[in-house]
Scaffold this motif. Structure first.
Motif, mmCIF file in Angstrom:
data_model
loop_
_atom_site.group_PDB
_atom_site.id
_atom_site.type_symbol
_atom_site.label_atom_id
_atom_site.label_comp_id
_atom_site.label_asym_id
_atom_site.label_seq_id
_atom_site.Cartn_x
_atom_site.Cartn_y
_atom_site.Cartn_z
ATOM 1 N N GLU A 28 0.931 -1.111 -0.133
ATOM 2 C CA GLU A 28 0.094 -0.059 0.070
ATOM 3 C C GLU A 28 0.888 1.211 0.139
ATOM 4 O OE1 GLU A 28 -3.844 -1.581 2.498
ATOM 5 O OE2 GLU A 28 -2.205 -1.077 3.538
ATOM 6 N N LEU A 29 1.906 1.234 0.728
ATOM 7 C CA LEU A 29 2.759 2.392 0.994
ATOM 8 C C LEU A 29 3.498 2.697 -0.329
ATOM 9 C CD1 LEU A 29 3.741 4.703 2.514
ATOM 10 C CD2 LEU A 29 5.631 3.289 3.480
ATOM 11 N N TYR A 30 3.816 1.776 -0.958
ATOM 12 C CA TYR A 30 4.790 1.733 -2.350
ATOM 13 C C TYR A 30 3.739 2.075 -3.419
ATOM 14 C CZ TYR A 30 7.954 0.884 -6.151
ATOM 15 O OH TYR A 30 8.859 1.048 -7.146
ATOM 16 N N GLY A 31 2.340 1.614 -3.426
ATOM 17 C CA GLY A 31 1.369 1.782 -4.125
ATOM 18 C C GLY A 31 1.154 3.424 -4.314
ATOM 19 N N THR A 68 4.121 -7.431 6.640
ATOM 20 C CA THR A 68 4.852 -6.032 7.052
ATOM 21 C C THR A 68 3.985 -4.744 6.890
ATOM 22 O OG1 THR A 68 6.917 -7.516 6.114
ATOM 23 C CG2 THR A 68 7.104 -4.959 6.602
ATOM 24 N N GLU A 69 4.041 -4.168 7.797
ATOM 25 C CA GLU A 69 3.221 -3.116 7.896
ATOM 26 C C GLU A 69 3.773 -1.779 8.577
ATOM 27 O OE1 GLU A 69 0.131 -3.377 11.610
ATOM 28 O OE2 GLU A 69 -0.617 -4.055 9.792
ATOM 29 N N TRP A 70 3.360 -0.624 8.583
ATOM 30 C CA TRP A 70 3.637 0.394 8.804
ATOM 31 C C TRP A 70 2.621 1.007 9.757
ATOM 32 C CZ3 TRP A 70 8.711 1.996 7.640
ATOM 33 C CH2 TRP A 70 9.603 1.403 6.653
ATOM 34 N N PRO A 71 2.743 0.772 11.100
ATOM 35 C CA PRO A 71 1.630 1.078 12.011
ATOM 36 C C PRO A 71 1.564 2.661 12.213
ATOM 37 C CG PRO A 71 3.486 0.010 13.160
ATOM 38 C CD PRO A 71 3.717 -0.039 11.600
ATOM 39 N N PRO A 78 -4.519 13.806 -2.708
ATOM 40 C CA PRO A 78 -4.744 13.277 -4.162
ATOM 41 C C PRO A 78 -4.172 11.972 -4.558
ATOM 42 C CG PRO A 78 -3.946 15.630 -4.057
ATOM 43 C CD PRO A 78 -3.736 15.195 -2.539
ATOM 44 N N ALA A 79 -2.817 11.649 -4.115
ATOM 45 C CA ALA A 79 -2.348 10.453 -4.391
ATOM 46 C C ALA A 79 -3.065 9.063 -3.587
ATOM 47 C CB ALA A 79 -0.828 10.477 -4.083
ATOM 48 N N ALA A 80 -3.575 9.574 -2.802
ATOM 49 C CA ALA A 80 -4.366 8.555 -2.013
ATOM 50 C C ALA A 80 -5.484 8.020 -2.769
ATOM 51 C CB ALA A 80 -4.514 9.019 -0.486
ATOM 52 N N VAL A 81 -6.246 9.163 -3.116
ATOM 53 C CA VAL A 81 -7.621 8.923 -3.993
ATOM 54 C C VAL A 81 -7.071 8.241 -5.283
ATOM 55 C CG1 VAL A 81 -9.491 10.119 -5.266
ATOM 56 C CG2 VAL A 81 -8.634 10.943 -3.164
#
Length: 92
Positions: A28-31, A68-71, A78-81
């Motif tokens: 998710e973070l890389y995406g 593996t996650e970033w808690p 906008p990038a999240a959308v």
């Protein structure tokens, strides 16, 4: 395309959330990072440099249940959308 500025990405796209919220996975973070690069006409840098920049900002990576996650992180801006709509076309 210019090189990415990881600090700018982090400040524009990530927010801290209460500890009880699930964090972001590596994928998710890389995406999110790729969406930000696309929207800002930047060429993505090596993934290792992204992880190093995230750690330099004080975010900690954890391994939970084979994931593996970033808690304590959530997406914003906008990038999240863009990332959410690209990864979940059924929402359209």
């Amino acid at each position: 395309m210019s090189a990415p500025n990881h600090r700018q990405f982090l400040s524009e796209c990530l927010e801290r959330v209460p500890a009880k919220q699930p964090g972001l996975s590596d994928d998710e973070l890389y995406g999110l990072y790729l969406s930000w690069c696309l929207l800002n006409a930047r060429k993505p840098g090596p993934i290792a440099s992204l992880w190093a920049a995230v750690r330099q900002e004080g975010y900690l990576q954890q391994h939970r249940g084979g994931r593996t996650e970033w808690p304590d992180l959530c997406m914003t801006g906008p990038a999240a959308v863009d990332y959410i709509l690209a990864s979940r076309p059924s929402l359209l």
